[in-house]
Design a protein around this motif. Structure first.
Motif, short mmCIF file in Angstrom:
data_model
loop_
_atom_site.label_atom_id
_atom_site.label_comp_id
_atom_site.label_asym_id
_atom_site.label_seq_id
_atom_site.Cartn_x
_atom_site.Cartn_y
_atom_site.Cartn_z
N ALA A 12 0.83 -1.21 0.00
CA ALA A 12 0.00 0.00 0.00
C ALA A 12 0.86 1.25 0.00
O ALA A 12 0.49 2.28 -0.57
N PHE A 13 2.03 1.18 0.65
CA PHE A 13 2.93 2.33 0.72
C PHE A 13 3.88 2.41 -0.48
O PHE A 13 4.35 3.50 -0.82
N ALA A 14 4.16 1.28 -1.09
CA ALA A 14 5.15 1.25 -2.17
C ALA A 14 4.85 2.22 -3.31
O ALA A 14 5.76 2.90 -3.80
N PRO A 15 3.60 2.33 -3.79
CA PRO A 15 3.33 3.30 -4.88
C PRO A 15 3.62 4.74 -4.47
O PRO A 15 4.01 5.56 -5.31
N LEU A 16 3.43 5.05 -3.21
CA LEU A 16 3.71 6.39 -2.72
C LEU A 16 5.20 6.70 -2.88
O LEU A 16 5.58 7.76 -3.39
N GLY A 17 6.04 5.75 -2.45
CA GLY A 17 7.48 5.94 -2.57
C GLY A 17 7.94 5.94 -4.01
O GLY A 17 8.81 6.73 -4.40
N ALA A 18 7.35 5.06 -4.84
CA ALA A 18 7.73 5.00 -6.25
C ALA A 18 7.38 6.31 -6.96
O ALA A 18 8.19 6.85 -7.73
N GLY A 19 6.19 6.84 -6.68
CA GLY A 19 5.79 8.11 -7.28
C GLY A 19 6.68 9.25 -6.86
O GLY A 19 7.09 10.09 -7.68
N PHE A 20 7.01 9.30 -5.57
CA PHE A 20 7.88 10.35 -5.05
C PHE A 20 9.26 10.27 -5.68
O PHE A 20 9.84 11.28 -6.08
N LEU A 21 9.78 9.06 -5.77
CA LEU A 21 11.12 8.87 -6.33
C LEU A 21 11.18 9.33 -7.78
O LEU A 21 12.08 10.08 -8.17
N LEU A 22 10.21 8.93 -8.57
CA LEU A 22 10.21 9.27 -10.00
C LEU A 22 10.05 10.77 -10.22
O LEU A 22 10.77 11.38 -11.01
N SER A 23 9.11 11.38 -9.51
CA SER A 23 8.86 12.81 -9.73
C SER A 23 9.98 13.67 -9.16
O SER A 23 10.28 14.75 -9.70
N SER A 24 10.63 13.22 -8.10
CA SER A 24 11.77 13.96 -7.55
C SER A 24 12.90 14.05 -8.58
O SER A 24 13.53 15.09 -8.75
N LEU A 25 13.14 12.94 -9.26
CA LEU A 25 14.20 12.92 -10.26
C LEU A 25 13.81 13.70 -11.52
O LEU A 25 14.67 14.25 -12.22
N ALA A 26 12.52 13.73 -11.81
CA ALA A 26 12.05 14.44 -13.01
C ALA A 26 11.85 15.93 -12.77
O ALA A 26 11.77 16.70 -13.73
N GLY A 67 2.04 10.38 -4.35
CA GLY A 67 3.50 10.35 -4.28
C GLY A 67 4.16 11.20 -5.36
O GLY A 67 5.13 11.92 -5.08
N VAL A 68 3.61 11.17 -6.58
CA VAL A 68 4.15 12.00 -7.66
C VAL A 68 4.00 13.48 -7.30
O VAL A 68 4.93 14.28 -7.47
N GLY A 69 2.83 13.85 -6.78
CA GLY A 69 2.61 15.23 -6.38
C GLY A 69 3.55 15.68 -5.29
O GLY A 69 4.10 16.80 -5.33
N GLN A 70 3.79 14.82 -4.32
CA GLN A 70 4.71 15.16 -3.23
C GLN A 70 6.13 15.38 -3.76
O GLN A 70 6.84 16.29 -3.31
N GLY A 71 6.56 14.57 -4.72
CA GLY A 71 7.89 14.71 -5.28
C GLY A 71 8.06 15.99 -6.07
O GLY A 71 9.15 16.59 -6.09
N PHE A 72 7.00 16.44 -6.75
CA PHE A 72 7.06 17.68 -7.51
C PHE A 72 7.15 18.91 -6.61
O PHE A 72 7.55 19.98 -7.06
#
Length: 501
Positions: A313-327, A379-384
């Motif tokens: 349940a938490f893994a997509p949050l981390g994956a989204g954050f990781l990807l958007s942080s790098l982008a 997660g993507v939003g948090q990374g942005f």
């Protein structure tokens, strides 16, 4: 920010070293949660002792950050980073070997102080060691590590305890830090370049005392109040923080007027971008921490997810954050700081979608799969937002104040997490009430509490958006060029605002 600096050709390798410290520090704030049952069974701890194992680290970390940052400015950021890493590594070893609860609690507090010494230096090293055009990339890597560590800490803890390496059980969650810490410490010697701020080497001890007392009175009741049932003393502590912070600010201001060396230069807050950035960080990071908190309770206690399903349940949050942080750096070059707006929009869509799924499935939610798309969007939003926000906040800060500013940002992060969990915890447990004895009643009550809490988080995200609008309208100061090794001058390129005015 009028200082000239030379660029270290080893700066990217140095970044790898200091990010290893960041990874360990953040993981250790959450990884212990998985080990609590095992610690309780082996060391025969009571409820208060278990609470101190968790809170002791967080408190020591939070109250020492500003002082740790200032010490880096005064005595050298590399030196303080190495000292913090040494303290953290030794304390981790002591935690892993602790024969009783008292030694474990004390070691956790020392571990927290070690983190407070080394973590502010990471942001400072990025701020003073990289060209302005490189900082967005460096900060995005920093943010990716923060997101990864925040989400995957509990998963890693479960793996370490489950593997039972050398039959050490829960002790592995602490002992794993030792080889990593030793390697990072050794690698820092040739790879990390020393830097420090100008001015006196005298530490503002009165300022340290006032700020420490203020932060203890603020963070301790926020961290323990819910479990203690919010006793009267917790509210007294929170009220006392207001006059203490005022006294601290006035003392620091007068010290600066007398040409002293304040722990936290109040002049930092004359920069509107820095001040608004800290306020934005309070709402943003508070929202993130509260989401982690209620999502964990919702899936594990409300819907009886196994540790593996909870991790999924938490893994997509981390994956989204990781990807958007790098982008994020590339997105900012193309779209400007509008990316921060898009981040909030994605978080809001994720929150609304999560509410829809919970309402639609009700008590039949037995898998994290329906939640994955919306949790990923959050997660993507948090990374942005997370990584560009740090860069924006520090844009106007002089290098000599990098440590103090970094400590202030990281402290705001820690305080906001405690505050966010406390506020949303009131909503969650207030709606939850007495869940009921049957599995159906339990799930229904948790669903209601979760939906109400997510609704409150939507309000906090909208508030974050309003602060971001104000932050984006705050002008960036004109920067002087940086001096690169070999006398080559490279002009600073401001972050494009991309139509945000």
């Amino acid at each position: 920010m009028n200082e000239n600096i030379s660029v270290d050709p080893r700066r990217w390798w140095a970044l790898v070293v200091v990010l290893a410290a960041t990874l360990m520090s953040i993981i250790d704030a959450s990884i212990v949660n998985v080990a609590i049952p095992s610690i309780h069974n082996e060391l025969h701890t009571n409820t208060s002792q278990i609470q101190l194992v968790v809170v002791g680290y967080v408190l020591a970390y939070a109250i020492g950050l500003v002082t740790g940052g200032r010490l880096g400015d005064m005595f050298g950021r590399k030196r303080m980073f190495q000292l913090g890493m040494l303290v953290f590594t030794i304390a981790s070893l002591l935690c892993g070997l602790a024969p009783n609860p008292g030694i474990l609690i004390l070691s956790r507090v020392v571990q927290g102080f070690g983190s407070a010494l080394m973590v502010p230096q990471v942001i400072s090293i990025i701020q003073v060691g990289f060209l302005p055009t490189e900082r967005p990339v460096a900060f995005s890597m920093y943010g990716a590590v923060v997101g990864f560590a925040s989400v995957f800490g509990q998963i890693l803890g479960g793996v370490l305890i489950g593997s039972n390496f050398m039959e050490l059980g829960w002790r592995n969650v602490f002992l794993v830090n030792v080889p990593i810490g030793v390697l990072a410490l050794v690698a820092s010697v040739p790879l990390v370049r020393e830097s420090l701020g100008e001015g006196t080497k005298k530490l503002d001890l009165i300022g340290v005392g006032l700020l420490t007392l203020s932060l203890v009175l603020l963070t301790y009741p926020l961290s323990t109040g819910e479990d203690a049932g919010w006793p009267w003393w917790s509210f007294v502590c929170l009220v006392l923080t207001i006059p203490l912070f005022v006294i601290f600010a006035r003392y620091e201001q007068r010290l600066a007027q007398r040409n002293g060396a304040p722990l936290l230069p109040i002049s930092l807050f004359s920069d509107r971008r820095f001040t608004l950035g800290l306020i934005t960080a309070l709402t943003f990071y508070g929202t993130n921490a509260a989401l982690f908190f209620i999502l964990s309770l919702f899936v594990q206690d409300g819907h009886d997810f196994t540790p593996l399903l909870s991790g999924l349940a938490f893994a997509p949050l981390g994956a989204g954050f990781l990807l958007s942080s790098l982008a994020a750096p590339r997105m900012i070059k193309r779209l400007g700081l509008r990316v921060l707006y898009y981040g909030v929009v994605l978080i809001l869509i994720g929150d609304i979608g999560t509410i829809f799924i919970v309402q639609a499935l009700g008590i039949s939610l037995h898998s994290p799969l329906p939640l994955i798309p919306f949790v990923f969007l959050i997660g993507v939003g948090q990374g942005f937002i997370g990584t560009p926000l740090i860069n924006v906040v520090l844009t106007n800060i002089a290098h000599r104040h990098a440590g103090a500013a970094s400590g202030a940002i990281t402290t705001a992060n820690q305080v906001s997490q405690a505050l966010g969990v406390a506020l949303i915890g009131v909503v969650f447990f207030g709606i939850l009430g007495v869940p009921g004895k049957s599995a159906i009643q339990l799930s229904m009550h948790y669903n209601q509490a979760f939906i109400a809490s997510i609704s409150a988080l939507i309000g906090m995200s909208i508030l974050t958006l309003l602060f971001l609008v104000l932050l984006a309208r705050t002008p960036q100061k004109t920067q002087e060029p940086f001096m690169v090794a070999g006398d080559e001058r490279i002009e600073e390129m401001p972050l494009p605002l991309g139509g945000m005015h």
